[in-house]
Design a protein around this motif. Structure first.
Motif, PDB file in Angstrom:
ATOM      1  N   UNK A 650       0.822  -1.212   0.000  1.00 10.74           N
ATOM      2  CA  UNK A 650       0.000   0.000   0.000  1.00 10.74           C
ATOM      3  C   UNK A 650       0.849   1.253   0.000  1.00 10.74           C
ATOM      4  N   UNK A 651       1.967   1.246   0.727  1.00 12.91           N
ATOM      5  CA  UNK A 651       2.847   2.421   0.725  1.00 12.91           C
ATOM      6  C   UNK A 651       3.360   2.732  -0.676  1.00 12.91           C
ATOM      7  N   UNK A 652       3.808   1.721  -1.384  1.00  6.55           N
ATOM      8  CA  UNK A 652       4.295   1.938  -2.746  1.00  6.55           C
ATOM      9  C   UNK A 652       3.169   2.422  -3.647  1.00  6.55           C
ATOM     10  N   UNK A 679      -8.764   2.609  -2.956  1.00  7.67           N
ATOM     11  CA  UNK A 679      -7.981   1.823  -1.998  1.00  7.67           C
ATOM     12  C   UNK A 679      -8.643   1.767  -0.624  1.00  7.67           C
ATOM     13  N   UNK A 680      -9.555   2.698  -0.340  1.00  3.47           N
ATOM     14  CA  UNK A 680     -10.193   2.721   0.967  1.00  3.47           C
ATOM     15  C   UNK A 680     -11.152   1.555   1.163  1.00  3.47           C
ATOM     16  N   UNK A 686      -7.046   2.377   6.965  1.00  8.59           N
ATOM     17  CA  UNK A 686      -6.467   3.264   7.975  1.00  8.59           C
ATOM     18  C   UNK A 686      -5.145   3.852   7.500  1.00  8.59           C
ATOM     19  N   UNK A 687      -4.358   3.056   6.815  1.00  6.76           N
ATOM     20  CA  UNK A 687      -3.084   3.533   6.283  1.00  6.76           C
ATOM     21  C   UNK A 687      -3.315   4.584   5.210  1.00  6.76           C
ATOM     22  N   UNK A 747     -16.498   0.051  10.347  1.00  6.03           N
ATOM     23  CA  UNK A 747     -15.154   0.138  10.929  1.00  6.03           C
ATOM     24  C   UNK A 747     -15.068   1.405  11.789  1.00  6.03           C
ATOM     25  N   UNK A 748     -15.540   1.341  13.019  1.00  2.00           N
ATOM     26  CA  UNK A 748     -15.593   2.540  13.872  1.00  2.00           C
ATOM     27  C   UNK A 748     -14.236   3.209  14.081  1.00  2.00           C
ATOM     28  N   UNK A 749     -13.151   2.466  13.985  1.00  2.64           N
ATOM     29  CA  UNK A 749     -11.840   3.054  14.215  1.00  2.64           C
ATOM     30  C   UNK A 749     -11.451   4.080  13.157  1.00  2.64           C
ATOM     31  N   UNK A 750     -12.184   4.115  12.038  1.00  6.02           N
ATOM     32  CA  UNK A 750     -11.873   5.055  10.967  1.00  6.02           C
ATOM     33  C   UNK A 750     -12.657   6.357  11.078  1.00  6.02           C
TER      34      UNK A 750
END
Length: 873
Positions: A650-652, A679-680, A686-687, A747-750
């Protein structure tokens, strides 16, 4: 009294001058006094005039000073107004440009504000990928070419039978007839076929090759010609050479007597014409005179339709495959167990194990055919029996099961155009035209099978239209000197289905975002699409050129059900030969002028990246395009990256998308932001949100724009448009939800990162208007038009995080009032109040959350305000 007073007094009250009584000195004195007084008067006049001039000058100077001051003040005000007007125009330009960044990639093809087909294309891609086993190579052989294999004592020959070869003349051995009586399974309607044969002596039996039509014909003739035991040495059933046709068969009845005759007619051979009704009547009369019977076997299709529609024609139903498989298994296992002491019990045990094995999901997947034909049932029975008897291991059983679909594909394509290439040269053009079979008629069945392999699951009409396009390309490739011609009213959809092992189903298809009922078409077996494409690409190289031209035509089709399915299939073909696929499909379409063609190329690359053998190649290719490619190649690379498979991690992927988005003053920012949003829907959401926050706080404005545009686009994107292929994705049940609300609900953390990003967009001048419109769309999605709940759970999770201070609440209150007063689509007051209650939590709960949120907001406010002032003042 002083002189002044005197003079003054005289001036004011001058007496009359005396004429006598005065001396000359007095007169001179008086004259001098008068002259002095005159000089003083003139001097006073001059002084007065000078004073007047000075006064007027001073007054004029003061007036001019006042005017200059007024002019300076007015000029300063005008200058300030001009600067303010310029700043406002700059803000409007920035907001308009920002709005343009949020457009869909297909907007240029489909209008400025009209709906695009990206969501329909995404749904089509998810459905199409289920037809191919992307975890392994195309038909689950590890890039191998299957011609034959030995499994135990079973020899699997996968050479396709030549069409039209038929059976040569000669008697059918009695041993074969006895075995046929023992194992033959009667199809539905068998009794009706037998009664028709006995009554008319002649039967034209139509069916697709391999469906057991010949076995049924032999079984029918065996029954109607069966005699007493003492006559068993007489040949009762004869195969007839198809080259002679019906008339030769009628002439040979004199020598054969009362036998049964089976004749397979191939109506696609050069010069082959179907017999007319008069020929059939003559044959039936001859059969009656000689107490004989005949079954003419034909392949269903337009050429055979007149025969099957006549008085002798009947369709042969397929044999029940499950009963056929059980019969074949019992025969083999009983024969194997007969030599053992407890043969009956042993056979029953083996049969139970074989049936359990056949019902195993892994075995069914390896077979990949919904209904087996007689030869296939025979082979599968041999494989199952061989494994339960210990002749070979389980892996070899699965390998043999996978050969069934490959064998069918080879049979379909083996020597299709041999009838054309084997013809002798014709001396006259007229003779050549009359005797040469039509290429379109010859190639249409194979074109339909290829079209069905590529477009399986599309509407029947779409597959048929694509098949006709491919028929043209194949005909031109094979016979370039003649214009292909095909009759307009000779198609037989039922024959197409029978010849291609296809089945229609009732379903729905999208038209401009609206689902409508449609008749869909599929292969009767999940392994057939891969087997057909593998056979086509690996064993018939000359056909690649017309197929590539055809795929490019499909890339221009406006229907997502067509062009997206074609893109996925083209990706599978590239896996078989990436060098050829890249040169002929990927690179030309990646630099095409139309966005749809470029998305086609990106989908091809993503499909190839799903295979481990090509993943690194695709990664390197897309990375190079993102750095050094042309404008169009960078756009295509962005679309490929959005699938999540075109980079190492994902970073790349995010690095490459940022590189594309900020280059050339944000020329590709719209495409980059759209694919970041895609990508989401993946597990690394999260990233992605963390990287978006870094962009919005970046010192370079283009990175800020990338973060802000992506944030607004996130609010505008439905889940269906970006949903991944994972069937277990928590978003799968929220297809028509806006993506941020679906993420907030699942996804509550988002929620916190998304709220921070949305808050930043709402408080940034160039993004404010578009962000406010996006927030309004989110609010309007709370309930459906009919009043049922829609995205309310997602709003209940996200809105409190967006309204944490008084200013946020005032803004939300203003937006809700604007929605209530909307003249075209007003929001009911109860609904607006409900949304307000969702956003504003109880006081004690808000007090607990406010410190953390306030610190983050203060930092963001300081940074964003500074940048806005630097840009707009």
């Amino acid at each position: 009294m002083s002189d002044d007073e005197q003079a003054g007094g005289a001036a004011d009250d001058a007496p009359e001058r005396p004429e006598a009584g005065r001396s000359s000195d007095d007169d001179r004195k008086q004259d001098r006094s008068d002259r002095k007084q005159d000089r003083d008067g003139k001097r006073q006049d001059r002084d007065d005039r000078k004073q007047d001039r000075d006064d007027r000058k001073s007054k004029d100077d003061r007036s001019r000073d006042d005017e200059d001051k007024d002019d300076d003040k007015k000029s300063a005000e005008d200058e300030e107004a001009k600067k303010a007007e310029e700043r406002e125009r700059e803000r409007e330009r920035a907001a308009e440009q920002f709005k343009a960044y949020t457009r869909d990639p297909l907007a240029d093809d489909q209008g400025e504000d009209g709906p695009t087909d990206l969501a329909a294309a995404a749904r089509t891609r998810r459905a199409t990928r289920q037809l191919f086993d992307v975890g392994r190579d195309l038909n689950r052989f590890d890039r191998s070419y299957i011609n034959s294999a030995h499994i135990g004592d079973i020899n699997l020959r996968l050479d396709g039978r030549r069409p039209g070869a038929g059976m040569r003349s000669g008697p059918v051995p009695e041993e074969e007839l006895r075995r046929l009586r023992r194992v033959h399974v009667e199809p539905e309607g068998y009794v009706r076929l037998r009664n028709a044969l006995r009554a008319r002596r002649l039967l034209v039996l139509g069916a697709a090759p391999g469906t057991g039509r010949t076995s049924t014909a032999l079984s029918l003739l065996d029954e109607v010609t069966r005699r007493s035991a003492e006559d068993t040495d007489t040949d009762r059933v004869l195969r007839v050479d198809p080259d002679g046709g019906v008339r030769q068969l009628a002439a040979e009845l004199e020598s054969s007597g009362g036998c049964g005759h089976v004749l397979e007619l191939s109506l696609t051979r050069p010069g082959a014409l179907p017999p007319d009704e008069m020929d059939l009547d003559e044959l039936a009369a001859a059969l009656a005179r000689h107490d004989a019977f005949a079954v003419i076997v034909v392949t269903v299709g337009s050429a055979a339709n007149p025969l099957l529609a006549g008085r002798y024609g009947m369709l042969c139903p397929p044999v029940p495959y499950q009963e056929l498989l059980d019969t074949r298994l019992s025969e083999r296992l009983e024969r194997h167990a007969a030599a053992e002491p407890d043969g009956g019990a042993r056979a029953d045990d083996l049969l139970a194990r074989a049936r359990e094995l056949a019902d195993r999901e892994e075995v069914k997947e390896a077979v990949g055919l919904n209904e087996l034909r007689p030869a296939e049932a025979e082979l599968l029975a041999s494989l199952l029996a061989g494994h339960v008897m210990g002749d070979f291991p389980y892996e070899e059983l699965l390998s043999g099961c996978r050969s069934l679909a490959a064998s069918q594909a080879q049979e379909w394509f083996a020597g299709v155009d041999r009838a054309l290439t084997a013809q002798p040269a014709q001396p006259a053009e007229a003779d050549r035209r009359t005797e040469r079979p039509g290429t379109a008629t010859l190639f249409h069945p194979v074109a339909f099978r290829i079209a069905l392999a590529v477009l399986g699951g599309a509407t029947h009409s779409a597959v048929a239209a694509a098949a006709h396009l491919l028929t043209w390309e194949l005909s031109v490739q094979c016979d370039p000197d003649n214009t292909p011609a095909r009759s307009l009213f000779c198609d037989d959809p039922e024959a197409d289905l029978a010849l291609s092992r296809a089945e229609p189903t009732d379903g729905k298809v999208e038209v401009d975002g609206v689902e409508v009922p449609a008749r869909l078409i599929w292969y009767r077996g999940s392994a057939l699409p891969s087997a057909v494409l593998t056979e086509l690409w690996d064993r018939h190289f000359p056909v690649r050129a017309p197929v590539v031209r055809w795929l490019r035509l499909l890339a221009d089709d406006p229907r997502p059900q067509v062009w997206m399915r074609a893109a996925v299939a083209a990706g599978e073909l590239c896996v078989r030969d990436f060098d050829h696929g890249y040169a002929e499909i990927v690179r030309p379409l990646a630099e095409a002028a139309t966005p749809r063609r470029r998305i086609f190329a990106a989908t091809v690359l993503d499909q190839a990246a799903e295979h481990g053998s090509h993943r690194r190649t695709v990664h390197k290719l897309v990375a190079d395009w993102s750095r050094n490619g042309t404008k169009l190649l960078r756009w295509t690379a962005a679309m490929a990256l959005g699938y999540g498979n075109a980079a190492e991690d994902t970073d790349d992927t995010l690095d490459a998308l940022a590189r594309i988005g900020v280059r050339d003053d944000g020329e590709q920012l719209a495409a980059a932001s759209y694919n970041v949003v895609r990508l989401l829907a993946l597990p690394d959401a999260a990233q992605v949100l963390e990287r978006m926050a870094e962009w919005t706080h970046h010192k370079r404005e283009r990175y800020q724009d990338l973060g802000l545009v992506t944030t607004v686009r996130l609010a505008l994107t439905p889940v269906d448009e970006v949903l991944s292929d994972d069937p277990d994705s928590p978003l799968a049940d929220h297809g028509d939800w806006p993506l941020p609300l679906a993420l907030a609900a699942t996804r509550p953390e988002l929620v916190g990162p998304m709220a921070d990003l949305m808050w930043t967009a709402l408080n940034t001048a160039r993004a404010r208007d578009v962000a406010m419109d996006a927030l309004e769309r989110l609010l309007r999605s709370a309930v459906r038009k009919k009043g049922t709940e829609w995205t309310r759970p997602g709003l209940a999770a996200l809105l409190p995080a967006l309204a944490t201070d008084e200013y946020d609440r005032r803004r939300l209150d203003w937006l809700l009032r604007r929605m209530m007063n909307d003249p075209e689509n007003p929001v009911p007051e109860p609904q607006a109040r409900d949304l307000w209650r969702l956003a504003v939590r109880p006081q004690e709960r808000t007090r607990q959350e406010r410190p953390r949120r306030a610190r983050s907001r203060q930092e963001i406010t300081r940074r964003e305000t500074t940048r806005e002032e630097e840009r707009h003042g």
